[in-house]
Design a protein around this motif. Structure first.
Motif, PDB file in Angstrom:
ATOM      1  N   ILE A  37       0.842  -1.205   0.000  1.00 48.53           N
ATOM      2  CA  ILE A  37       0.000   0.000   0.000  1.00 48.53           C
ATOM      3  C   ILE A  37       0.871   1.246   0.000  1.00 48.53           C
ATOM      4  O   ILE A  37       0.565   2.223  -0.687  1.00 48.53           O
ATOM      5  CB  ILE A  37      -0.946  -0.029   1.215  1.00 48.53           C
ATOM      6  N   GLY A  38       1.963   1.218   0.725  1.00 40.10           N
ATOM      7  CA  GLY A  38       2.874   2.356   0.743  1.00 40.10           C
ATOM      8  C   GLY A  38       3.493   2.622  -0.619  1.00 40.10           C
ATOM      9  O   GLY A  38       3.685   3.770  -1.006  1.00 40.10           O
ATOM     10  N   LEU A  39       3.794   1.566  -1.349  1.00 33.77           N
ATOM     11  CA  LEU A  39       4.368   1.743  -2.687  1.00 33.77           C
ATOM     12  C   LEU A  39       3.394   2.434  -3.626  1.00 33.77           C
ATOM     13  O   LEU A  39       3.780   3.278  -4.431  1.00 33.77           O
ATOM     14  CB  LEU A  39       4.760   0.389  -3.271  1.00 33.77           C
ATOM     15  N   PHE A  40       2.131   2.087  -3.539  1.00 38.25           N
ATOM     16  CA  PHE A  40       1.148   2.649  -4.450  1.00 38.25           C
ATOM     17  C   PHE A  40       0.605   4.002  -3.996  1.00 38.25           C
ATOM     18  O   PHE A  40       0.293   4.845  -4.811  1.00 38.25           O
ATOM     19  CB  PHE A  40      -0.010   1.676  -4.665  1.00 38.25           C
ATOM     20  N   SER A  41       0.502   4.215  -2.707  1.00 35.35           N
ATOM     21  CA  SER A  41      -0.138   5.443  -2.252  1.00 35.35           C
ATOM     22  C   SER A  41       0.835   6.600  -2.088  1.00 35.35           C
ATOM     23  O   SER A  41       0.546   7.712  -2.475  1.00 35.35           O
ATOM     24  CB  SER A  41      -0.877   5.199  -0.941  1.00 35.35           C
ATOM     25  N   SER A  42       2.003   6.373  -1.538  1.00 35.41           N
ATOM     26  CA  SER A  42       2.907   7.496  -1.263  1.00 35.41           C
ATOM     27  C   SER A  42       3.583   8.001  -2.525  1.00 35.41           C
ATOM     28  O   SER A  42       3.901   9.181  -2.626  1.00 35.41           O
ATOM     29  CB  SER A  42       3.955   7.100  -0.226  1.00 35.41           C
ATOM     30  N   ASN A  43       3.825   7.148  -3.481  1.00 43.04           N
ATOM     31  CA  ASN A  43       4.524   7.555  -4.692  1.00 43.04           C
ATOM     32  C   ASN A  43       3.569   7.889  -5.831  1.00 43.04           C
ATOM     33  O   ASN A  43       4.004   8.232  -6.917  1.00 43.04           O
ATOM     34  CB  ASN A  43       5.477   6.447  -5.144  1.00 43.04           C
ATOM     35  N   TYR A  44       2.276   7.796  -5.599  1.00 43.20           N
ATOM     36  CA  TYR A  44       1.306   8.039  -6.665  1.00 43.20           C
ATOM     37  C   TYR A  44       1.368   9.477  -7.150  1.00 43.20           C
ATOM     38  O   TYR A  44       1.384   9.728  -8.350  1.00 43.20           O
ATOM     39  CB  TYR A  44      -0.097   7.702  -6.175  1.00 43.20           C
ATOM     40  N   ALA A  45       1.449  10.428  -6.229  1.00 41.31           N
ATOM     41  CA  ALA A  45       1.482  11.838  -6.621  1.00 41.31           C
ATOM     42  C   ALA A  45       2.750  12.160  -7.395  1.00 41.31           C
ATOM     43  O   ALA A  45       2.708  12.851  -8.426  1.00 41.31           O
ATOM     44  CB  ALA A  45       1.366  12.720  -5.388  1.00 41.31           C
ATOM     45  N   ALA A  46       3.877  11.666  -6.945  1.00 45.11           N
ATOM     46  CA  ALA A  46       5.143  11.934  -7.634  1.00 45.11           C
ATOM     47  C   ALA A  46       5.158  11.281  -9.018  1.00 45.11           C
ATOM     48  O   ALA A  46       5.653  11.864  -9.985  1.00 45.11           O
ATOM     49  CB  ALA A  46       6.312  11.428  -6.798  1.00 45.11           C
ATOM     50  N   ALA A  47       4.618  10.080  -9.119  1.00 41.60           N
ATOM     51  CA  ALA A  47       4.583   9.398 -10.411  1.00 41.60           C
ATOM     52  C   ALA A  47       3.661  10.124 -11.382  1.00 41.60           C
ATOM     53  O   ALA A  47       3.988  10.299 -12.564  1.00 41.60           O
ATOM     54  CB  ALA A  47       4.125   7.958 -10.225  1.00 41.60           C
ATOM     55  N   ALA A  48       2.512  10.563 -10.915  1.00 44.03           N
ATOM     56  CA  ALA A  48       1.588  11.284 -11.782  1.00 44.03           C
ATOM     57  C   ALA A  48       2.187  12.621 -12.213  1.00 44.03           C
ATOM     58  O   ALA A  48       2.057  13.022 -13.375  1.00 44.03           O
ATOM     59  CB  ALA A  48       0.261  11.512 -11.055  1.00 44.03           C
ATOM     60  N   GLU A  49       2.851  13.301 -11.306  1.00 45.55           N
ATOM     61  CA  GLU A  49       3.461  14.592 -11.646  1.00 45.55           C
ATOM     62  C   GLU A  49       4.551  14.412 -12.692  1.00 45.55           C
ATOM     63  O   GLU A  49       4.621  15.158 -13.668  1.00 45.55           O
ATOM     64  CB  GLU A  49       4.057  15.218 -10.386  1.00 45.55           C
ATOM     65  N   SER A  50       5.410  13.409 -12.530  1.00 47.28           N
ATOM     66  CA  SER A  50       6.483  13.204 -13.500  1.00 47.28           C
ATOM     67  C   SER A  50       5.939  12.725 -14.843  1.00 47.28           C
ATOM     68  O   SER A  50       6.531  12.986 -15.887  1.00 47.28           O
ATOM     69  CB  SER A  50       7.508  12.216 -12.960  1.00 47.28           C
ATOM     70  N   PHE A  51       4.809  12.041 -14.830  1.00 48.22           N
ATOM     71  CA  PHE A  51       4.214  11.557 -16.072  1.00 48.22           C
ATOM     72  C   PHE A  51       3.656  12.710 -16.897  1.00 48.22           C
ATOM     73  O   PHE A  51       3.802  12.745 -18.120  1.00 48.22           O
ATOM     74  CB  PHE A  51       3.104  10.549 -15.761  1.00 48.22           C
ATOM     75  N   PHE A  52       3.026  13.661 -16.234  1.00 50.91           N
ATOM     76  CA  PHE A  52       2.375  14.754 -16.957  1.00 50.91           C
ATOM     77  C   PHE A  52       3.264  15.982 -17.122  1.00 50.91           C
ATOM     78  O   PHE A  52       2.904  16.918 -17.840  1.00 50.91           O
ATOM     79  CB  PHE A  52       1.086  15.163 -16.238  1.00 50.91           C
TER      80      PHE A  52
END
Length: 63
Positions: A37-52
């Motif tokens: 859960i930590g892998l998916f929830s804490s890094n979700y914002a950073a991953a989405a920001e770097s994607f867009f």
């Protein structure tokens, strides 16, 4: 009336091995799920920001 806190000083009793194994398996499962859960929830914002995020052109990188 007997003081229940005096019983805390007694040596601990051995629990059945089946119960001990079940508790340890539950603790391991909880640790695993919390890491996933930590892998998916804490890094979700950073991953989405770097994607867009738009990338700078290569010529700007050399300056």
């Amino acid at each position: 009336m007997e003081n229940p806190f005096k019983k805390l000083d007694l040596p601990p009793k051995e629990v059945p091995k089946e119960l001990k194994k079940k508790v340890m398996d539950d603790v391991k499962a909880f640790a695993f799920f919390s890491e996933v859960i930590g892998l998916f929830s804490s890094n979700y914002a950073a991953a989405a920001e770097s994607f867009f995020k738009k990338r700078r052109p290569k010529k700007d990188l050399n300056q």
